[in-house]
Write a protein that holds these residues in place. Sequence first.
Motif, PDB file in Angstrom:
ATOM      1  N   PRO A  16       0.821  -1.219   0.000  1.00  0.00           N
ATOM      2  CA  PRO A  16       0.000   0.000   0.000  1.00  0.00           C
ATOM      3  C   PRO A  16       0.848   1.259   0.000  1.00  0.00           C
ATOM      4  CG  PRO A  16      -0.893  -1.603   1.527  1.00  0.00           C
ATOM      5  CD  PRO A  16       0.434  -2.141   1.077  1.00  0.00           C
ATOM      6  N   GLY A  17       1.940   1.233   0.737  1.00  0.00           N
ATOM      7  CA  GLY A  17       2.820   2.393   0.768  1.00  0.00           C
ATOM      8  C   GLY A  17       3.505   2.630  -0.565  1.00  0.00           C
ATOM      9  N   ASP A  26      -3.076   8.555  -1.209  1.00  0.00           N
ATOM     10  CA  ASP A  26      -3.053   7.899   0.090  1.00  0.00           C
ATOM     11  C   ASP A  26      -3.014   6.385  -0.100  1.00  0.00           C
ATOM     12  OD1 ASP A  26      -3.036  10.145   1.678  1.00  0.00           O
ATOM     13  OD2 ASP A  26      -5.221  10.314   1.701  1.00  0.00           O
ATOM     14  N   SER A  27      -2.526   5.679   0.894  1.00  0.00           N
ATOM     15  CA  SER A  27      -2.429   4.228   0.792  1.00  0.00           C
ATOM     16  C   SER A  27      -3.806   3.625   0.553  1.00  0.00           C
ATOM     17  CB  SER A  27      -1.841   3.644   2.078  1.00  0.00           C
ATOM     18  OG  SER A  27      -0.539   4.114   2.280  1.00  0.00           O
ATOM     19  N   SER A  29      -6.777   0.668   0.475  1.00  0.00           N
ATOM     20  CA  SER A  29      -7.122  -0.359   1.455  1.00  0.00           C
ATOM     21  C   SER A  29      -6.675  -1.725   0.951  1.00  0.00           C
ATOM     22  CB  SER A  29      -8.627  -0.373   1.719  1.00  0.00           C
ATOM     23  OG  SER A  29      -9.283  -1.156   0.752  1.00  0.00           O
ATOM     24  N   ALA A  31      -8.432  -4.300   0.673  1.00  0.00           N
ATOM     25  CA  ALA A  31      -9.461  -4.959  -0.125  1.00  0.00           C
ATOM     26  C   ALA A  31      -9.339  -4.635  -1.612  1.00  0.00           C
ATOM     27  CB  ALA A  31     -10.844  -4.549   0.374  1.00  0.00           C
ATOM     28  N   VAL A 102     -14.688   7.052  -2.391  1.00  0.00           N
ATOM     29  CA  VAL A 102     -14.373   7.116  -0.957  1.00  0.00           C
ATOM     30  C   VAL A 102     -12.962   7.645  -0.796  1.00  0.00           C
ATOM     31  CG1 VAL A 102     -15.896   5.223  -0.336  1.00  0.00           C
ATOM     32  CG2 VAL A 102     -13.540   4.731  -0.951  1.00  0.00           C
ATOM     33  N   GLU A 103     -12.775   8.341   0.282  1.00  0.00           N
ATOM     34  CA  GLU A 103     -11.442   8.839   0.577  1.00  0.00           C
ATOM     35  C   GLU A 103     -10.615   7.690   1.119  1.00  0.00           C
ATOM     36  OE1 GLU A 103      -9.275  12.268   3.324  1.00  0.00           O
ATOM     37  OE2 GLU A 103     -11.462  12.172   3.170  1.00  0.00           O
ATOM     38  N   ALA A 104      -9.458   7.503   0.556  1.00  0.00           N
ATOM     39  CA  ALA A 104      -8.611   6.382   0.974  1.00  0.00           C
ATOM     40  C   ALA A 104      -8.137   6.579   2.416  1.00  0.00           C
ATOM     41  CB  ALA A 104      -7.409   6.274   0.053  1.00  0.00           C
ATOM     42  N   PRO A 105      -7.998   5.466   3.137  1.00  0.00           N
ATOM     43  CA  PRO A 105      -7.528   5.586   4.523  1.00  0.00           C
ATOM     44  C   PRO A 105      -6.062   5.999   4.568  1.00  0.00           C
ATOM     45  CG  PRO A 105      -7.627   3.289   3.882  1.00  0.00           C
ATOM     46  CD  PRO A 105      -8.218   4.071   2.753  1.00  0.00           C
ATOM     47  N   ALA A 106      -5.712   6.686   5.617  1.00  0.00           N
ATOM     48  CA  ALA A 106      -4.317   7.112   5.803  1.00  0.00           C
ATOM     49  C   ALA A 106      -3.990   7.023   7.286  1.00  0.00           C
ATOM     50  CB  ALA A 106      -4.121   8.522   5.292  1.00  0.00           C
ATOM     51  N   TYR A 107      -2.779   6.602   7.569  1.00  0.00           N
ATOM     52  CA  TYR A 107      -2.332   6.472   8.960  1.00  0.00           C
ATOM     53  C   TYR A 107      -1.275   7.518   9.260  1.00  0.00           C
ATOM     54  CZ  TYR A 107      -4.538   1.878   8.743  1.00  0.00           C
ATOM     55  OH  TYR A 107      -5.430   0.854   8.584  1.00  0.00           O
TER      56      TYR A 107
END
Lengths: 137, 391
Positions: A16-17, A26-27, A29, A31, A102-107
């Motif tokens: 993902p990175g 952004d990374s 998901s 899925a 959808v906005e991609a998740p980010a950490y």
Amino acid sequence: MLWILSGAALASGSYPGVVAQELTVDSPSCAVCHDGATTFGTVTTPFGASLLDAGLEASNEDSLIAALATLESEGTDSDGDGVGDIDELLDGTDPNGTGSEVEAPAYGCVGSTRPGGPLAGATLLAMLAGVLLRRRG
Amino acid sequence: MLKRLTALAVMLLGLLLTPSDAQAYAWSVNHGYTTCASCHADPSGGGLVTEYGRAQGEIFIRTPWEERGSEWEPGKAADFAFGAVDLPEWLITGATIRGGAARLDTPSTDPSVFPIVMQADLRAQVTVGKVRAYGSLGALPTGSAEEARVLRNDTVNLYSREHWLGVDVTGDLVVRAGRMALPYGNRILEHNAWARTSTRTDINADQQDGINAHYGKGDWRAEVMGIAGNLQLSPAGYRERGYSGLVEYSIGPKLVVGASSLLTVAELDIQTLDQRTRQAHGLQVRSSPVHGLAILGEGHLLVDSSNGSAPSLGSTGWIQADYEIFQGLHVAAAGEWLQQEVGTSLGGWGSATWFFAPKTDLRVDYIHRQNATSSGRTPSHMVLGQLHFSL
């Protein structure tokens, strides 16, 4: 000198990175590639299958980068919705055909560790150690 | 003074440039440890060890090469940085490095060997009266342990798996707020076992923010956590809210049985991108039926519902037999399953771990899995070797 390894190739957990870095997004998901458990052998979504067809290998970041380039150059559209997979990732939509935006998740916070690099954290800890040593002295 | 400070700074820098590990040796039940709070800052175990825990690591975990008479004591080998630094009583700290290499075979990929760095964490706990502040900080290459990342750029993650404030309300009750491992099942080191990943309760990066209460008295132990989500994850819709908890009872000095329960809701699940409610409810056991042998088992019902649809049921489980051939050398065999809508995955693990030197161990794993997908099972084989060192 184990830390030498940290700059070398990584397991697929880094993918993902890598996607985020290559496409400046952004990374994504898990899925987007994995069907079921996020483990080896479950990369069976349409987009994941396209990456495999384009030469993706486990734990080989170069193969992922090359596969992404192949999908982009060939305009691969895994879900057949008329928008190429790479464009969907850039747009923040799902290349597997859910059609939702959808906005991609980010950490974590976006930031640069470059000026101090990882040294910044080490410096903080070294300062802490210095305080401890001085107290002891 | 300057030389010592420089040496310590270099050591810490080295640690920060490497990924690290969490100690969580649930097989300690073989040595009569049915609970974890005496050896770990976290009352459910894993992570930073107390001064007492450090000493026990020398006494019963590593292979003893020296003669141990009745007057023998662990000495400086048990101290932080091997006694190079005296820590004040209000501070416990430690660091771990775990790294190695793996070989992976799957039908869709050519066999490959790749290095793995798992952890490089520095941890500390400061205690002032009844108040405790705990934190960990590490550095990993981008793409690793993302769930715990606090700062990201193109090359390095700065990550914090745990950071919390706690109050020892009484000698039996600890209340904490912050990011910490979820109380659920057995806190095993094999963080990618399906019993951990499918319930999202591993100690690698599945910690969540919330409020946690741990109560332990006599043979009973209970812990419950209100989950506010992983605050390092954004946007907020991806965060899971709910609860996780367990209750355990020590039937004897070498037998613990317990039950766990978890329920979370997310507006947008990180894997399915749907509104999702996840539940897991199960039982766990840790036992040592004969000297040297530890049995760790757990089984969980998984209840999954997306977008308000009828829930689908699944299950997962893990059973492991760990035998200590001689002090410090463990061999273990484990089986696992994961039943989901897509099918049932099966796995088997074989492991050998040797704690051959103070705070150092070498581990080799062979992992075979039959992974269920919508088009059938696909096999995978992995051989993993790793070296673990802590301070």
